[in-house]
Design an enzyme around this catalytic site. Structure first.
Site, PDB file in Angstrom:
ATOM      1  CE  LYS A  11      33.588  36.713  30.731  1.00  0.00           C
ATOM      2  NZ  LYS A  11      32.984  37.711  31.662  1.00  0.00           N
ATOM      3  CE1 TYR A  51      37.692  40.142  32.392  1.00  0.00           C
ATOM      4  CE2 TYR A  51      38.251  37.928  33.116  1.00  0.00           C
ATOM      5  CZ  TYR A  51      37.455  38.788  32.383  1.00  0.00           C
ATOM      6  OH  TYR A  51      36.412  38.297  31.637  1.00  0.00           O
ATOM      7  CG  ASN A 114      29.356  38.445  31.720  1.00  0.00           C
ATOM      8  OD1 ASN A 114      30.287  37.654  31.614  1.00  0.00           O
ATOM      9  ND2 ASN A 114      29.550  39.747  31.914  1.00  0.00           N
ATOM     10  CG  HIS A 117      36.666  39.071  27.379  1.00  0.00           C
ATOM     11  ND1 HIS A 117      36.709  40.166  28.210  1.00  0.00           N
ATOM     12  CD2 HIS A 117      37.617  39.269  26.428  1.00  0.00           C
ATOM     13  CE1 HIS A 117      37.663  40.988  27.784  1.00  0.00           C
ATOM     14  NE2 HIS A 117      38.232  40.474  26.699  1.00  0.00           N
ATOM     15  CD  GLU A 128      41.302  41.852  26.177  1.00  0.00           C
ATOM     16  OE1 GLU A 128      40.928  42.396  27.241  1.00  0.00           O
ATOM     17  OE2 GLU A 128      40.505  41.581  25.250  1.00  0.00           O
TER      18      GLU A 128
HETATM   19  N1  UDP Z   1      32.168  41.533  36.672  1.00  0.00           N
HETATM   20  C1  UDP Z   1      31.566  41.044  37.816  1.00  0.00           C
HETATM   21  N2  UDP Z   1      30.955  41.948  38.651  1.00  0.00           N
HETATM   22  C2  UDP Z   1      30.921  43.279  38.387  1.00  0.00           C
HETATM   23  C3  UDP Z   1      31.524  43.755  37.208  1.00  0.00           C
HETATM   24  C4  UDP Z   1      32.148  42.857  36.371  1.00  0.00           C
HETATM   25  O1  UDP Z   1      31.580  39.843  38.066  1.00  0.00           O
HETATM   26  O2  UDP Z   1      30.337  44.033  39.179  1.00  0.00           O
HETATM   27  C5  UDP Z   1      32.827  40.580  35.778  1.00  0.00           C
HETATM   28  C6  UDP Z   1      31.964  40.222  34.575  1.00  0.00           C
HETATM   29  O3  UDP Z   1      32.173  38.845  34.302  1.00  0.00           O
HETATM   30  C7  UDP Z   1      32.538  41.082  33.477  1.00  0.00           C
HETATM   31  C8  UDP Z   1      34.018  41.104  33.863  1.00  0.00           C
HETATM   32  O4  UDP Z   1      34.012  41.169  35.265  1.00  0.00           O
HETATM   33  O5  UDP Z   1      32.313  40.503  32.204  1.00  0.00           O
HETATM   34  C9  UDP Z   1      34.807  42.272  33.308  1.00  0.00           C
HETATM   35  O6  UDP Z   1      34.125  43.469  33.613  1.00  0.00           O
HETATM   36  P1  UDP Z   1      33.978  44.602  32.518  1.00  0.00           P
HETATM   37  O7  UDP Z   1      33.411  45.801  33.209  1.00  0.00           O
HETATM   38  O8  UDP Z   1      35.264  44.754  31.783  1.00  0.00           O
HETATM   39  O9  UDP Z   1      32.828  44.016  31.572  1.00  0.00           O
HETATM   40  P2  UDP Z   1      32.873  43.462  30.074  1.00  0.00           P
HETATM   41  O10 UDP Z   1      33.986  44.175  29.351  1.00  0.00           O
HETATM   42  O11 UDP Z   1      33.099  41.957  30.169  1.00  0.00           O
HETATM   43  O12 UDP Z   1      31.517  43.756  29.514  1.00  0.00           O
HETATM   44 MG    MG Z   2      35.934  44.589  29.845  1.00  0.00          MG
END
Ligand code: UDP
Ligand code: MG
Length: 152
Positions: A11, A51, A114, A117, A128
């Protein structure tokens, strides 16, 4: 477990913090094969499709704003069980809960920043990869040292 492909993206925070090499090397050292790689500033449409499952969540707009704010390094990794393994290398969504040794556990603190992805399943990976890459941008190739990697 068969050979799979997964979509991974560094990211904008990871790119701007200079973590591209560090992150690529973790997947390389693990033994996965890089079959697609590009830097791209995602359009809003691409980010919203990517997303899409989170469209109704309160963090959605901020997430899309962030992911479109600068270059993302998009990649496709191939290997046995790579979808789940990449998620393990990446670590939990909340970096403070991610285990040390994982990318998020070692390199991040904030859930909204974080770093990386990774597709969460085979079907998601297929979706994707198709969203981010043309098939002509993906390469079929055999590493010269593959003989010892597949004998296990
Ligand atoms: N995210 C966020 N706040 C939240 C949950 C998710 O900003 O409370 C963002 C975070 O960057 C995360 C992305 O949304 O990586 C996608 O969420 P997901 O639950 O799919 O997590 P991932 O698959 O990236 O671990
Ligand atoms: Mg995810």
């Amino acid at each position: 477990m068969g050979v799979e492909r997964t979509f991974v993206a560094i990211k904008p925070d990871g790119v701007q913090r200079g973590l591209v090499g560090e992150i690529l090397s973790r997947f390389e050292r693990k033994g996965f094969k890089l079959v697609g790689l590009k830097e791209i500033i995602p359009t809003r449409q691409l980010a919203e499709e990517h997303y899409g499952v989170h469209r109704e969540r309160p963090f959605f707009e901020g997430l899309v704003n962030f992911i479109t704010s600068g270059p993302v390094v998009a990649m496709v990794w191939e290997g046995d069980g790579v979808v789940l393994s990449a998620r393990k290398l990446i670590g939990s969504t909340k970096p403070l809960e991610a285990e040390p040794g994982t990318i998020r556990g070692d390199l991040a603190v904030n859930i909204g920043r974080n770093v990386i992805h990774g597709s969460d399943g085979l079907e998601t990976a297929e979706f994707e990869i198709g969203l981010w890459f043309e098939s002509s941008e993906l390469n079929d190739w055999t590493p010269s040292d593959q003989s010892w990697r597949i004998e296990n």
